[in-house]
Design an enzyme around this catalytic site. Structure first.
Site, mmCIF file in Angstrom:
data_model
loop_
_atom_site.group_PDB
_atom_site.id
_atom_site.type_symbol
_atom_site.label_atom_id
_atom_site.label_comp_id
_atom_site.label_asym_id
_atom_site.label_seq_id
_atom_site.Cartn_x
_atom_site.Cartn_y
_atom_site.Cartn_z
ATOM 1 N N ASP A 90 0.847 -1.186 0.000
ATOM 2 C CA ASP A 90 0.000 0.000 0.000
ATOM 3 C C ASP A 90 0.892 1.250 0.000
ATOM 4 O O ASP A 90 1.891 1.318 0.714
ATOM 5 C CB ASP A 90 -0.909 0.004 1.238
ATOM 6 C CG ASP A 90 -2.038 1.017 1.131
ATOM 7 O OD1 ASP A 90 -3.200 0.589 1.044
ATOM 8 O OD2 ASP A 90 -1.751 2.243 1.135
ATOM 9 N N ILE A 91 0.503 2.244 -0.778
ATOM 10 C CA ILE A 91 1.323 3.456 -0.930
ATOM 11 C C ILE A 91 1.307 4.324 0.339
ATOM 12 O O ILE A 91 2.244 5.104 0.567
ATOM 13 C CB ILE A 91 0.837 4.252 -2.175
ATOM 14 C CG1 ILE A 91 1.953 5.130 -2.741
ATOM 15 C CG2 ILE A 91 -0.401 5.059 -1.884
ATOM 16 C CD1 ILE A 91 1.626 5.693 -4.126
ATOM 17 N N ASN B 248 -13.097 -2.824 2.790
ATOM 18 C CA ASN B 248 -14.066 -1.735 2.777
ATOM 19 C C ASN B 248 -14.950 -1.954 1.556
ATOM 20 O O ASN B 248 -14.509 -1.742 0.431
ATOM 21 C CB ASN B 248 -13.342 -0.386 2.730
ATOM 22 C CG ASN B 248 -12.460 -0.171 3.954
ATOM 23 O OD1 ASN B 248 -12.832 -0.540 5.061
ATOM 24 N ND2 ASN B 248 -11.293 0.404 3.759
ATOM 25 N N GLN C 288 -14.600 2.689 1.347
ATOM 26 C CA GLN C 288 -13.852 2.266 0.160
ATOM 27 C C GLN C 288 -13.524 3.477 -0.714
ATOM 28 O O GLN C 288 -14.429 4.174 -1.170
ATOM 29 C CB GLN C 288 -14.683 1.258 -0.641
ATOM 30 C CG GLN C 288 -13.929 0.630 -1.810
ATOM 31 C CD GLN C 288 -14.832 -0.269 -2.649
ATOM 32 O OE1 GLN C 288 -15.987 0.061 -2.896
ATOM 33 N NE2 GLN C 288 -14.312 -1.391 -3.093
ATOM 34 N N HIS D 63 -10.563 -5.255 -2.924
ATOM 35 C CA HIS D 63 -9.228 -5.541 -2.391
ATOM 36 C C HIS D 63 -9.304 -5.842 -0.907
ATOM 37 O O HIS D 63 -10.131 -5.290 -0.198
ATOM 38 C CB HIS D 63 -8.270 -4.370 -2.627
ATOM 39 C CG HIS D 63 -8.777 -3.053 -2.125
ATOM 40 N ND1 HIS D 63 -9.753 -2.334 -2.779
ATOM 41 C CD2 HIS D 63 -8.463 -2.327 -1.024
ATOM 42 C CE1 HIS D 63 -10.010 -1.216 -2.115
ATOM 43 N NE2 HIS D 63 -9.251 -1.191 -1.035
ATOM 44 N N PHE D 64 -8.424 -6.734 -0.486
ATOM 45 C CA PHE D 64 -8.213 -6.994 0.936
ATOM 46 C C PHE D 64 -6.999 -6.185 1.375
ATOM 47 O O PHE D 64 -5.970 -6.209 0.706
ATOM 48 C CB PHE D 64 -7.895 -8.471 1.190
ATOM 49 C CG PHE D 64 -9.101 -9.352 1.264
ATOM 50 C CD1 PHE D 64 -9.802 -9.711 0.126
ATOM 51 C CD2 PHE D 64 -9.532 -9.855 2.492
ATOM 52 C CE1 PHE D 64 -10.901 -10.542 0.199
ATOM 53 C CE2 PHE D 64 -10.640 -10.691 2.573
ATOM 54 C CZ PHE D 64 -11.324 -11.028 1.428
ATOM 55 N N HIS D 65 -7.130 -5.499 2.520
ATOM 56 C CA HIS D 65 -5.963 -4.917 3.174
ATOM 57 C C HIS D 65 -5.400 -5.973 4.118
ATOM 58 O O HIS D 65 -6.152 -6.560 4.900
ATOM 59 C CB HIS D 65 -6.348 -3.728 4.058
ATOM 60 C CG HIS D 65 -6.881 -2.536 3.325
ATOM 61 N ND1 HIS D 65 -6.148 -1.392 3.152
ATOM 62 C CD2 HIS D 65 -8.081 -2.298 2.739
ATOM 63 C CE1 HIS D 65 -6.888 -0.492 2.495
ATOM 64 N NE2 HIS D 65 -8.065 -1.015 2.239
#
Ligand code: 5GP
Length: 139
Positions: free
Chosen positions: A31-32, A87, A94, A100-102
């Site tokens: 993740d950025i 989310n 979201q 997507h899964f975090h």
């Protein structure tokens, strides 16, 4: 037609990422804006906004990738525990409308806030709600 998501651009290679894993259906990258060291995202390569839109086969591949990447990330970091967060829709927070899964690795005492204020289940409400959901599931 709506514009491609940021993640679709990453899948295509139009935007860069720190790739961790990829197979035919899924991709994982850092993740950025990480909330903890190792915070990463596992996505479906195909773009769907809501988890219920994702075909079952793809969803199966996604959760398998989440498991593999979660294990590899915690091994790399020397830890074990992490939060999995999805989310699902803008009201749920979201920001990128692409499933997507975090994976958020945790450390003892890291101070990340995950506790929500919990209420108490109301019996009448619970009875009606459970009935409505069972009905929806049977249709
Ligand atoms: P959401 O709020 O949609 O569940 O989470 C979207 C996540 O995508 C955020 O944690 C955000 O930091 C991350 N993100 C947004 N744009 C980019 C990008 O261009 N590259 C990467 N690697 N992550 C991004």
């Amino acid at each position: 037609m709506s514009e491609d998501s940021i993640f679709t651009k990453i899948v295509r290679g139009d935007l860069p990422c720190y790739k961790l894993f990829e197979d035919d259906l899924t991709l994982a990258f850092l993740d950025i804006n990480p909330v903890s060291k190792g915070h990463c995202l596992v996505i479906c390569k195909e773009e769907y906004q809501y988890i219920e839109d994702v075909p079952d086969e793809m969803l199966g591949a996604l959760i398998k990738s989440v498991k593999r990447v979660g294990q590899a990330m915690t091994t790399a970091l020397g830890g074990k525990d992490y939060n999995l967060i999805v989310n699902n829709g803008p009201i749920a927070g979201q920001e990128v409308p692409h499933v997507h899964f975090h994976i958020v690795p945790r450390e003892p005492g890291d101070g990340l806030r995950t506790g929500w204020k919990q209420g108490k289940l109301n019996n009448d409400e619970a009875k009606d709600l459970a009935e409505s959901v069972r009905k929806a599931l049977s249709n």
